[in-house]
Design a protein around this motif. Sequence first.
Motif, PDB file in Angstrom:
ATOM      1  N   TYR A   1      96.506  57.289  24.512  1.00 43.92           N
ATOM      2  CA  TYR A   1      97.576  56.518  25.156  1.00 43.92           C
ATOM      3  C   TYR A   1      97.048  55.172  25.657  1.00 43.92           C
ATOM      4  O   TYR A   1      95.992  55.110  26.285  1.00 43.92           O
ATOM      5  N   VAL A   2      97.821  54.137  25.474  1.00 40.18           N
ATOM      6  CA  VAL A   2      97.390  52.781  25.857  1.00 40.18           C
ATOM      7  C   VAL A   2      97.667  52.482  27.330  1.00 40.18           C
ATOM      8  O   VAL A   2      97.066  51.581  27.905  1.00 40.18           O
ATOM      9  N   ALA A   3      98.599  53.207  27.922  1.00 41.67           N
ATOM     10  CA  ALA A   3      99.031  52.942  29.304  1.00 41.67           C
ATOM     11  C   ALA A   3      98.979  54.245  30.092  1.00 41.67           C
ATOM     12  O   ALA A   3      98.776  55.318  29.515  1.00 41.67           O
TER      13      ALA A   3
ATOM     14  N   ALA B   1     100.483  55.568  15.140  1.00 38.05           N
ATOM     15  CA  ALA B   1     101.855  55.104  15.369  1.00 38.05           C
ATOM     16  C   ALA B   1     101.922  53.593  15.245  1.00 38.05           C
ATOM     17  O   ALA B   1     101.130  52.884  15.876  1.00 38.05           O
ATOM     18  N   THR B   2     102.826  53.135  14.428  1.00 31.01           N
ATOM     19  CA  THR B   2     103.275  51.735  14.317  1.00 31.01           C
ATOM     20  C   THR B   2     102.375  50.807  13.511  1.00 31.01           C
ATOM     21  O   THR B   2     102.639  49.616  13.456  1.00 31.01           O
ATOM     22  N   GLY B   3     101.351  51.344  12.877  1.00 33.31           N
ATOM     23  CA  GLY B   3     100.490  50.471  12.073  1.00 33.31           C
ATOM     24  C   GLY B   3     100.819  50.572  10.595  1.00 33.31           C
ATOM     25  O   GLY B   3     101.835  51.158  10.216  1.00 33.31           O
TER      26      GLY B   3
ATOM     27  N   GLN C   1     113.490  44.676  27.373  1.00 33.31           N
ATOM     28  CA  GLN C   1     112.044  44.503  27.271  1.00 33.31           C
ATOM     29  C   GLN C   1     111.505  45.350  26.140  1.00 33.31           C
ATOM     30  O   GLN C   1     112.125  46.323  25.725  1.00 33.31           O
ATOM     31  N   HIS C   2     110.344  44.923  25.607  1.00 39.80           N
ATOM     32  CA  HIS C   2     109.645  45.756  24.608  1.00 39.80           C
ATOM     33  C   HIS C   2     108.310  46.212  25.199  1.00 39.80           C
ATOM     34  O   HIS C   2     107.517  46.860  24.544  1.00 39.80           O
ATOM     35  N   THR C   3     108.045  45.807  26.418  1.00 42.93           N
ATOM     36  CA  THR C   3     106.785  46.179  27.061  1.00 42.93           C
ATOM     37  C   THR C   3     106.894  47.615  27.601  1.00 42.93           C
ATOM     38  O   THR C   3     107.964  48.218  27.555  1.00 42.93           O
ATOM     39  N   ASN C   4     105.781  48.127  28.082  1.00 40.69           N
ATOM     40  CA  ASN C   4     105.685  49.564  28.378  1.00 40.69           C
ATOM     41  C   ASN C   4     106.056  49.963  29.798  1.00 40.69           C
ATOM     42  O   ASN C   4     105.951  51.118  30.163  1.00 40.69           O
ATOM     43  N   THR C   5     106.422  49.005  30.633  1.00 39.87           N
ATOM     44  CA  THR C   5     106.611  49.324  32.053  1.00 39.87           C
ATOM     45  C   THR C   5     108.094  49.427  32.409  1.00 39.87           C
ATOM     46  O   THR C   5     108.972  49.165  31.585  1.00 39.87           O
TER      47      THR C   5
ATOM     48  N   GLY D   1     108.685  54.946  30.456  1.00 41.11           N
ATOM     49  CA  GLY D   1     108.024  53.935  29.638  1.00 41.11           C
ATOM     50  C   GLY D   1     107.538  54.506  28.312  1.00 41.11           C
ATOM     51  O   GLY D   1     107.736  55.685  28.005  1.00 41.11           O
ATOM     52  N   TYR D   2     106.906  53.651  27.538  1.00 43.06           N
ATOM     53  CA  TYR D   2     106.473  53.977  26.175  1.00 43.06           C
ATOM     54  C   TYR D   2     105.548  55.196  26.143  1.00 43.06           C
ATOM     55  O   TYR D   2     105.738  56.123  25.359  1.00 43.06           O
ATOM     56  N   THR D   3     104.536  55.183  26.997  1.00 45.15           N
ATOM     57  CA  THR D   3     103.578  56.295  26.976  1.00 45.15           C
ATOM     58  C   THR D   3     104.233  57.582  27.463  1.00 45.15           C
ATOM     59  O   THR D   3     103.975  58.665  26.921  1.00 45.15           O
TER      60      THR D   3
ATOM     61  N   ALA E   1     100.692  41.527  26.533  1.00 44.45           N
ATOM     62  CA  ALA E   1     100.175  42.815  27.027  1.00 44.45           C
ATOM     63  C   ALA E   1     101.245  43.873  26.800  1.00 44.45           C
ATOM     64  O   ALA E   1     102.435  43.590  26.912  1.00 44.45           O
ATOM     65  N   TRP E   2     100.780  45.085  26.487  1.00 40.63           N
ATOM     66  CA  TRP E   2     101.745  46.195  26.424  1.00 40.63           C
ATOM     67  C   TRP E   2     102.098  46.641  27.833  1.00 40.63           C
ATOM     68  O   TRP E   2     103.238  46.957  28.131  1.00 40.63           O
ATOM     69  N   TYR E   3     101.057  46.664  28.664  1.00 42.77           N
ATOM     70  CA  TYR E   3     101.269  47.239  30.000  1.00 42.77           C
ATOM     71  C   TYR E   3     100.682  46.312  31.056  1.00 42.77           C
ATOM     72  O   TYR E   3      99.474  46.285  31.264  1.00 42.77           O
TER      73      TYR E   3
ATOM     74  N   PRO F   1     103.605  39.097  19.451  1.00 46.98           N
ATOM     75  CA  PRO F   1     104.503  38.701  18.357  1.00 46.98           C
ATOM     76  C   PRO F   1     104.158  39.355  17.022  1.00 46.98           C
ATOM     77  O   PRO F   1     103.853  38.684  16.041  1.00 46.98           O
ATOM     78  N   ILE F   2     104.178  40.675  16.988  1.00 45.04           N
ATOM     79  CA  ILE F   2     103.966  41.410  15.725  1.00 45.04           C
ATOM     80  C   ILE F   2     105.345  41.681  15.113  1.00 45.04           C
ATOM     81  O   ILE F   2     106.368  41.630  15.814  1.00 45.04           O
ATOM     82  N   PRO F   3     105.391  41.958  13.803  1.00 51.07           N
ATOM     83  CA  PRO F   3     106.693  42.156  13.147  1.00 51.07           C
ATOM     84  C   PRO F   3     107.608  43.156  13.857  1.00 51.07           C
ATOM     85  O   PRO F   3     108.804  42.906  14.005  1.00 51.07           O
ATOM     86  N   GLU F   4     107.066  44.260  14.323  1.00 50.64           N
ATOM     87  CA  GLU F   4     107.901  45.259  15.012  1.00 50.64           C
ATOM     88  C   GLU F   4     108.679  44.643  16.175  1.00 50.64           C
ATOM     89  O   GLU F   4     109.858  44.940  16.378  1.00 50.64           O
ATOM     90  N   VAL F   5     108.015  43.797  16.932  1.00 51.55           N
ATOM     91  CA  VAL F   5     108.652  43.221  18.122  1.00 51.55           C
ATOM     92  C   VAL F   5     109.676  42.162  17.700  1.00 51.55           C
ATOM     93  O   VAL F   5     110.769  42.079  18.275  1.00 51.55           O
TER      94      VAL F   5
ATOM     95  N   GLY G   1      97.090  58.466  17.536  1.00 49.59           N
ATOM     96  CA  GLY G   1      96.820  57.212  18.258  1.00 49.59           C
ATOM     97  C   GLY G   1      98.136  56.473  18.384  1.00 49.59           C
ATOM     98  O   GLY G   1      98.763  56.153  17.373  1.00 49.59           O
ATOM     99  N   THR G   2      98.554  56.194  19.610  1.00 47.90           N
ATOM    100  CA  THR G   2      99.944  55.785  19.824  1.00 47.90           C
ATOM    101  C   THR G   2     100.155  54.287  20.035  1.00 47.90           C
ATOM    102  O   THR G   2     101.227  53.889  20.456  1.00 47.90           O
ATOM    103  N   SER G   3      99.133  53.471  19.777  1.00 50.81           N
ATOM    104  CA  SER G   3      99.344  52.035  19.982  1.00 50.81           C
ATOM    105  C   SER G   3      98.872  51.227  18.772  1.00 50.81           C
ATOM    106  O   SER G   3      97.888  51.591  18.116  1.00 50.81           O
ATOM    107  N   PHE G   4      99.590  50.147  18.515  1.00 48.39           N
ATOM    108  CA  PHE G   4      99.340  49.331  17.323  1.00 48.39           C
ATOM    109  C   PHE G   4      97.872  48.942  17.166  1.00 48.39           C
ATOM    110  O   PHE G   4      97.294  49.043  16.086  1.00 48.39           O
ATOM    111  N   GLY G   5      97.260  48.514  18.245  1.00 51.57           N
ATOM    112  CA  GLY G   5      95.903  47.964  18.175  1.00 51.57           C
ATOM    113  C   GLY G   5      94.795  48.983  17.929  1.00 51.57           C
ATOM    114  O   GLY G   5      93.623  48.619  17.840  1.00 51.57           O
TER     115      GLY G   5
HETATM  116  N1  GUN Z   1     101.546  50.111  22.058  1.00 50.67           N
HETATM  117  C1  GUN Z   1     102.124  50.267  23.227  1.00 50.67           C
HETATM  118  N2  GUN Z   1     103.435  50.048  23.151  1.00 50.67           N
HETATM  119  C2  GUN Z   1     103.702  49.760  21.888  1.00 50.67           C
HETATM  120  C3  GUN Z   1     104.884  49.435  21.177  1.00 50.67           C
HETATM  121  O1  GUN Z   1     105.995  49.364  21.707  1.00 50.67           O
HETATM  122  N3  GUN Z   1     104.710  49.184  19.876  1.00 50.67           N
HETATM  123  C4  GUN Z   1     103.517  49.234  19.271  1.00 50.67           C
HETATM  124  N4  GUN Z   1     103.449  48.935  17.990  1.00 50.67           N
HETATM  125  N5  GUN Z   1     102.400  49.545  19.891  1.00 50.67           N
HETATM  126  C5  GUN Z   1     102.501  49.803  21.196  1.00 50.67           C
END
Ligand code: GUN
Length: 356
Positions: free
Chosen positions: A31-33, A115-117, A213-217, A39-41, A189-191, A158-162, A91-95
Amino acid sequence: KGDASKPADAAKPAAAQKADAKEPLKVGFVYVAPIADVGYTKQHDLGRLYAIEQVGKDKVTTTFVENVPETADAERVIRQMVNDGNKLIFGTSFGYMNYMQKLAKEYPDVKFEHATGYKTAPNMTTYNIRFYEGRYLAGMLAGGATKSNIIGYVAPFPIPEVLQGINAFTLGAKSINPNIQVKVIWTNAWYDPPKDTDSAKTLIGQGADVLTQHTNTSAVASAAESAGKMVIPYNSNMKSVAPNAQIAALVLNWGPYYAKKMQQAVDGKWDKTPVWMHYSDGALSLEGITDKVPADVVKKMEEVKAKLVKGEFHPFTGPIKDNEGKETLKSGDVMNDKDLSTMNYYVDGVIGKVPN
Ligand code: GUN
């Protein structure tokens, strides 16, 4: 003929039965957050808990690590999960993408899910949700609810998903109210709760009366609540944080996917086909619509949703123009997944330029 009333193993000594019983499959989540209340996590963690219930505590056992940065730290944490015996790792975050791919090559007997890559390996797949489907519907509600015609959007990277999310939301809003403008602030930042709060306040200062918002909080929802504005939170239903401000919420539901993949791994039938889930898969839901959204707008949204769920409507149907007037999709065309996956512009209605 055997005695059907007795399990076949009943005659075996207890110790032998135990040796026959398979150890539960160990499954790790990165988890990234922090999980937090919403929230996302949190949504991933609800998915993890749902999957355990579905598959059974005797079949799977899970661990998770929170606050894992999208740096070499991710590699270290995931390697530790492998060393601890986890055989399936989400692994739940793009990075995390490159680190997971590297580790997948090193540990061929472990299954990796990112997830999301977009990168894979023989033992690594990807999973994602077509968030933009729900964003279009949420945008319709925002377009109907705004009085100032300015909608504020707090965005992470600014990734394509967002960009898909911002653009689908804008197209939905404009379908109801052609005069709206969407203003975006990037937090990188995600979080980062304080950054989210500052961004929300800035957008409100620029005239936005509906935020998303697209952020995690939950900080954007919270800022909307304090300022007496409206919000359509993303990831979770944030009614607990924004009881007055929330006019609807776009909720992500990862549980059915996690349950399916854990079950496959337990059964030795893990499928490595990448998936990009639809609204119709139950992976998204638009919840808690309040009467601040005019009833006729809710009705129109429901009509579009019904078509979307049947596969009769795609949010990115031409003609689509970017915000500098260039046509990006011809009239009547439906955007293909490749163009969606490389989206790098704002549609007409979004203010400003996409950062490099
Ligand atoms: N990592 C944390 N939140 C997100 C999200 O909303 N999208 C992607 N791709 N990675 C994340």
